[in-house]
Write a protein that holds these residues in place. Structure first.
Motif, PDB file in Angstrom:
ATOM      1  N   ALA A  75       0.706  -1.130  -0.025  1.00 52.41           N
ATOM      2  CA  ALA A  75       0.097   0.006   0.296  1.00 52.41           C
ATOM      3  C   ALA A  75       0.999   1.351  -0.242  1.00 52.41           C
ATOM      4  N   ALA A  76       1.933   1.469   0.713  1.00 51.23           N
ATOM      5  CA  ALA A  76       2.915   2.608   0.861  1.00 51.23           C
ATOM      6  C   ALA A  76       3.531   2.538  -0.580  1.00 51.23           C
ATOM      7  N   ILE A  77       3.872   1.485  -1.361  1.00 46.73           N
ATOM      8  CA  ILE A  77       4.410   1.655  -2.602  1.00 46.73           C
ATOM      9  C   ILE A  77       3.403   2.204  -3.566  1.00 46.73           C
ATOM     10  N   ALA A  78       2.268   1.590  -3.393  1.00 49.06           N
ATOM     11  CA  ALA A  78       1.223   2.204  -4.343  1.00 49.06           C
ATOM     12  C   ALA A  78       0.900   3.566  -4.310  1.00 49.06           C
ATOM     13  N   ASN A  79       1.042   4.160  -2.983  1.00 48.32           N
ATOM     14  CA  ASN A  79       0.622   5.525  -2.684  1.00 48.32           C
ATOM     15  C   ASN A  79       1.993   6.354  -3.384  1.00 48.32           C
ATOM     16  N   GLU A  80       3.077   5.853  -3.105  1.00 48.71           N
ATOM     17  CA  GLU A  80       4.389   6.506  -3.918  1.00 48.71           C
ATOM     18  C   GLU A  80       4.331   6.674  -5.327  1.00 48.71           C
ATOM     19  N   GLN A  81       3.710   5.521  -5.870  1.00 49.12           N
ATOM     20  CA  GLN A  81       3.648   5.499  -7.491  1.00 49.12           C
ATOM     21  C   GLN A  81       2.072   5.818  -7.846  1.00 49.12           C
TER      22      GLN A  81
ATOM     23  N   ILE B  11       9.675  -6.943  -0.822  1.00 47.82           N
ATOM     24  CA  ILE B  11       8.686  -8.128  -0.445  1.00 47.82           C
ATOM     25  C   ILE B  11       9.520  -9.060   0.694  1.00 47.82           C
ATOM     26  N   PHE B  12      10.881  -9.173   0.412  1.00 42.47           N
ATOM     27  CA  PHE B  12      11.835  -9.910   1.389  1.00 42.47           C
ATOM     28  C   PHE B  12      11.803  -9.193   2.543  1.00 42.47           C
ATOM     29  N   ASN B  13      12.057  -7.977   2.655  1.00 38.27           N
ATOM     30  CA  ASN B  13      12.052  -7.201   3.895  1.00 38.27           C
ATOM     31  C   ASN B  13      10.888  -7.305   4.589  1.00 38.27           C
ATOM     32  N   ALA B  14       9.605  -7.327   3.897  1.00 42.23           N
ATOM     33  CA  ALA B  14       8.411  -7.039   4.617  1.00 42.23           C
ATOM     34  C   ALA B  14       8.088  -8.725   5.239  1.00 42.23           C
ATOM     35  N   LEU B  15       8.676  -9.785   4.729  1.00 47.23           N
ATOM     36  CA  LEU B  15       8.265 -11.010   5.045  1.00 47.23           C
ATOM     37  C   LEU B  15       9.216 -11.602   6.011  1.00 47.23           C
ATOM     38  N   PHE B  16      10.402 -11.009   6.006  1.00 44.93           N
ATOM     39  CA  PHE B  16      11.486 -11.264   6.897  1.00 44.93           C
ATOM     40  C   PHE B  16      12.169 -10.061   7.284  1.00 44.93           C
ATOM     41  N   PRO B  17      11.694  -9.193   8.256  1.00 42.92           N
ATOM     42  CA  PRO B  17      12.523  -7.981   8.633  1.00 42.92           C
ATOM     43  C   PRO B  17      13.583  -8.033   9.234  1.00 42.92           C
ATOM     44  N   SER B  18      14.102  -9.255  10.039  1.00 39.43           N
ATOM     45  CA  SER B  18      15.349  -9.331  10.640  1.00 39.43           C
ATOM     46  C   SER B  18      16.184  -9.746   9.919  1.00 39.43           C
ATOM     47  N   LEU B  19      16.101 -10.138   8.664  1.00 38.16           N
ATOM     48  CA  LEU B  19      17.161 -10.537   7.654  1.00 38.16           C
ATOM     49  C   LEU B  19      17.139  -9.236   6.520  1.00 38.16           C
ATOM     50  N   LYS B  20      16.610  -8.117   6.780  1.00 33.43           N
ATOM     51  CA  LYS B  20      16.571  -7.042   5.707  1.00 33.43           C
ATOM     52  C   LYS B  20      18.034  -6.607   5.291  1.00 33.43           C
TER      53      LYS B  20
ATOM     54  N   ASN C 179      -1.725  -3.893 -12.863  1.00 26.89           N
ATOM     55  CA  ASN C 179      -1.175  -3.400 -14.199  1.00 26.89           C
ATOM     56  C   ASN C 179       0.084  -2.309 -14.236  1.00 26.89           C
ATOM     57  N   ARG C 180       0.072  -1.426 -13.002  1.00 30.71           N
ATOM     58  CA  ARG C 180       1.291  -0.508 -13.106  1.00 30.71           C
ATOM     59  C   ARG C 180       1.878  -0.982 -11.860  1.00 30.71           C
ATOM     60  N   LEU C 181       1.773  -1.545 -10.764  1.00 35.01           N
ATOM     61  CA  LEU C 181       2.322  -1.867  -9.628  1.00 35.01           C
ATOM     62  C   LEU C 181       3.715  -2.380  -9.871  1.00 35.01           C
ATOM     63  N   ALA C 182       4.735  -1.901  -9.449  1.00 32.14           N
ATOM     64  CA  ALA C 182       6.043  -2.590  -9.507  1.00 32.14           C
ATOM     65  C   ALA C 182       6.461  -2.705  -8.041  1.00 32.14           C
ATOM     66  N   VAL C 183       6.543  -3.862  -7.594  1.00 33.14           N
ATOM     67  CA  VAL C 183       7.141  -4.016  -6.180  1.00 33.14           C
ATOM     68  C   VAL C 183       8.495  -4.736  -6.192  1.00 33.14           C
ATOM     69  N   PRO C 184       9.811  -4.033  -5.804  1.00 34.88           N
ATOM     70  CA  PRO C 184      10.980  -4.923  -6.012  1.00 34.88           C
ATOM     71  C   PRO C 184      10.900  -5.983  -4.860  1.00 34.88           C
ATOM     72  N   HIS C 185      11.615  -7.040  -5.492  1.00 41.62           N
ATOM     73  CA  HIS C 185      11.652  -8.259  -4.609  1.00 41.62           C
ATOM     74  C   HIS C 185      12.490  -8.082  -3.397  1.00 41.62           C
TER      75      HIS C 185
END
Length: 597
Positions: free
Chosen positions: A143-149, A168-177, A159-165
């Motif tokens: 949602a934050a990336i969508a607001n930025e774009q 996604i990784f940092n959101a799922l595993f924040p301790s390994l960011k 169609n337009r949203l592009a979320v870097p991998h």
């Protein structure tokens, strides 16, 4: 639980004289009441924080003529000095207990992550438990990336949203960011996350343990001063600004906040700030640093059971209810099987063994009975006498002699005349009877052995089943040297203590030590001393809760722990104590047995 160091320091608190019925002022009576409250506030003789604050408040409201150090050193001054010394000891004790509990807390959390990391099933359970939180974080990031774009419609999202991998990784595993290791299997990522949490918690534990070690050395210096000082007011602990400065330096870790004080009013202010500002700030900072690496909350770990438990329970209950007839029949069959096993394979064989021991083996069934053998012998005797009377016309004396020979099994006189006709049918029957009698005696002689051999398998089954039931029900509060879990814990702790002593590095340089006295050349580093106290606290709790009460084992074990906690012993002396513990308690506690880890 106060450490041995704090217990020793509390024992050095000054003793005050009794009033002996003399007239005292109102203020002296109030001070005496504060002293009694400080000494009776808890079972461990450690005043609580509230009691310390109340005592400080009473002293702060005292008249200047009473609380100034310029007045003569009378009994009132002695009482005041004793109260202030007790207050300083109380603050020191709470600082030590806080650091010890924080070290134990961090170590317990690290141990929890280690257990999860070692078990694949535990890793998958942890992943399922935390999956909703991970998805929520991912949704917020998207949602934050969508607001930025500038994407505000649901259709444009795909169609337009592009979320870097990486996001996604940092959101799922924040301790390994900080180290992107995607893509990998979920199990490997979970293991890496558990390992990262374990490392962070170990660092927090080591930091608290090092602070605890510094406090221990500071307390050891105070103890040596109390053992060697002269009883004069200038040597009173609360008048020493260096001690309060070092105490604050250890807890705050910031030399810019050091407090220089030499009079009583500053001392009261410093102690009040320690309890109301320094200690709460330290506790809050610790909770902030450890919060991100603690195990998930209770509800996070329980939601799969709460969500999936009721449906599974309903399905199981419905299945049991639909098959209640067959289950009832199975239970009845199981009951009869157990009853038949107990009666036919345990009770009856044991009864037969007891009967054999009681009667000598003469009351049971035989291969050939004595009555049958006697009947055959009498029949043979009548036939032979009749034959001798008809064929030989023997006299009565000869017939009596023949009858005696027949009872002894000798048929020679008759067989000489009618060997071909009479030998086979009669002698064979007698020989068979005598052979069966021999077999019967052999079986009777081994009947007790056969009984034990027959009942041994059933007794073995009962022993195995009984042991399994005892393991399920547990062994209550009774302590057993062979208890696997307790033996594993104590073995791990004593091994870690020995490892700490073997791997102890160089002592703290005098310039880095907060103590006013220079450390001994053989003194343990502060970190090693702190970790040693943490391990000894675990062992002390284990001994007090598991070892038999009022036993030599428990008393000797606790004495050795107190010796290891003694800061005046150097590394070599403590290593000798550990070797003594291995020799003295290793066999009783099962340390010599292999423990599955």
């Amino acid at each position: 639980m106060p450490t041995q160091q704090t217990r020793t320091l509390l024992s050095y608190a000054p003793k005050i004289p009794a009033f002996d019925g003399r007239a005292v002022s109102e203020h002296e009576a109030k001070l005496y009441g504060v002293w009694m409250k400080l000494n009776g506030s808890s079972a461990d003789n450690v005043p609580t924080v509230d009691v310390l604050l109340d005592a400080l408040e009473i002293l702060e409201r005292s008249p200047p003529s009473v609380v100034t150090s310029s007045q003569p050193y009378d009994e009132s001054s002695e009482l005041r000095d004793a109260i202030l010394t007790k207050l300083v000891f109380g603050v020191y004790t709470h600082f030590s207990e806080t650091l010890l509990n924080e070290s134990i807390e961090a170590e317990a959390e690290a141990y929890w992550w280690t257990n999860i990391e070692r078990n694949s099933w535990g890793c998958w359970c942890y992943f399922v438990q935390t999956l909703p939180l991970r998805l929520v974080r991912l949704g917020r990031k998207v949602a934050a990336i969508a607001n930025e774009q500038n994407i505000h419609t649901f259709g444009d999202t795909f169609n337009r949203l592009a979320v870097p991998h990486v996001e996604i990784f940092n959101a799922l595993f924040p301790s390994l960011k900080k180290r992107f290791i995607f893509p990998r299997s979920p199990l490997a990522l979970i293991r890496e996350e558990c390992s990262e949490h374990h490392r962070k918690l170990q660092r927090i534990r080591d930091k608290r343990a090092e602070q605890l070690g510094c406090l221990t050395f500071l307390g050891a210096n105070v103890r040596s001063r109390f053992e060697t000082r002269a009883t004069q007011p200038s040597n009173i602990l609360w008048k020493d600004p260096k001690f309060l400065h070092d105490l604050q330096l250890i807890m705050a870790g910031d030399t810019s906040q050091a407090i220089e004080t030499s009079d009583l009013s500053d001392t009261l202010t410093v102690l009040h700030q320690f309890l109301t500002q320094l200690l709460p700030r330290h506790v809050e900072a610790h909770h902030t640093s450890i919060r991100s690496y603690q195990r998930p909350p209770r509800w996070t770990r329980a939601w799969p059971k709460v969500f999936f438990g009721p449906p599974l329970f309903l399905l199981i209950f419905r299945s049991i209810y639909n098959n209640r007839s067959s289950i009832r029949v199975s239970l009845i069959d199981a009951k009869e099987t157990i009853r038949g096993f107990w009666v036919q394979w345990v009770v009856e064989p044991v009864r037969e063994i007891l009967n054999t021991v009681r009667t000598g083996g003469e009351s049971g069934p035989r291969v050939t009975s004595k009555e049958g053998l006697k009947s055959d012998m009498e029949s043979l005797e009548r036939m032979v006498i009749s034959l001798a009377t008809e064929k030989q016309n023997w006299s009565n004396e000869e017939l009596k002699d023949l009858s005696q020979k027949i009872r002894q099994g000798d048929l020679t006189p008759v067989l000489e005349m009618y060997e071909d006709d009479i030998k086979k049918p009669l002698r064979s029957a007698v020989d068979i009877d005598f052979a069966l009698e021999g077999i019967d005696k052999l079986l009777r002689s081994q009947e007790l052995t056969f009984g034990f051999v027959g009942v041994a398998p059933s007794l073995t089954v009962l022993y195995v089943v009984g042991g399994w039931i005892r393991s399920l029900l547990g062994n209550g509060s009774r302590w057993r040297p062979g208890d696997k879990r307790r033996r594993e814990v104590s073995l791990h702790l004593i091994r870690r203590i020995e490892r700490l002593l073997l791997n102890a590095g160089m002592p703290i340089p005098p310039s880095e030590s907060p103590s006013s006295d220079e450390p001994s050349s053989k003194q343990l580093p502060a970190l090693t001393q702190g970790l040693l106290i943490v391990s000894l606290t675990h062992l002390r709790r284990y001994a007090e809760s598991s070892l038999p009460r009022r036993s030599r084992l428990r008393e000797g074990f606790l004495e050795d722990l107190s010796d290891l906690e003694e800061s005046s012993f150097d590394k070599e002396e403590k290593f000798l104590i550990v070797q003594r513990m291995w020799r003295s308690w290793g066999q009783d506690l099962g340390w010599g047995c292999s423990v599955h880890r």
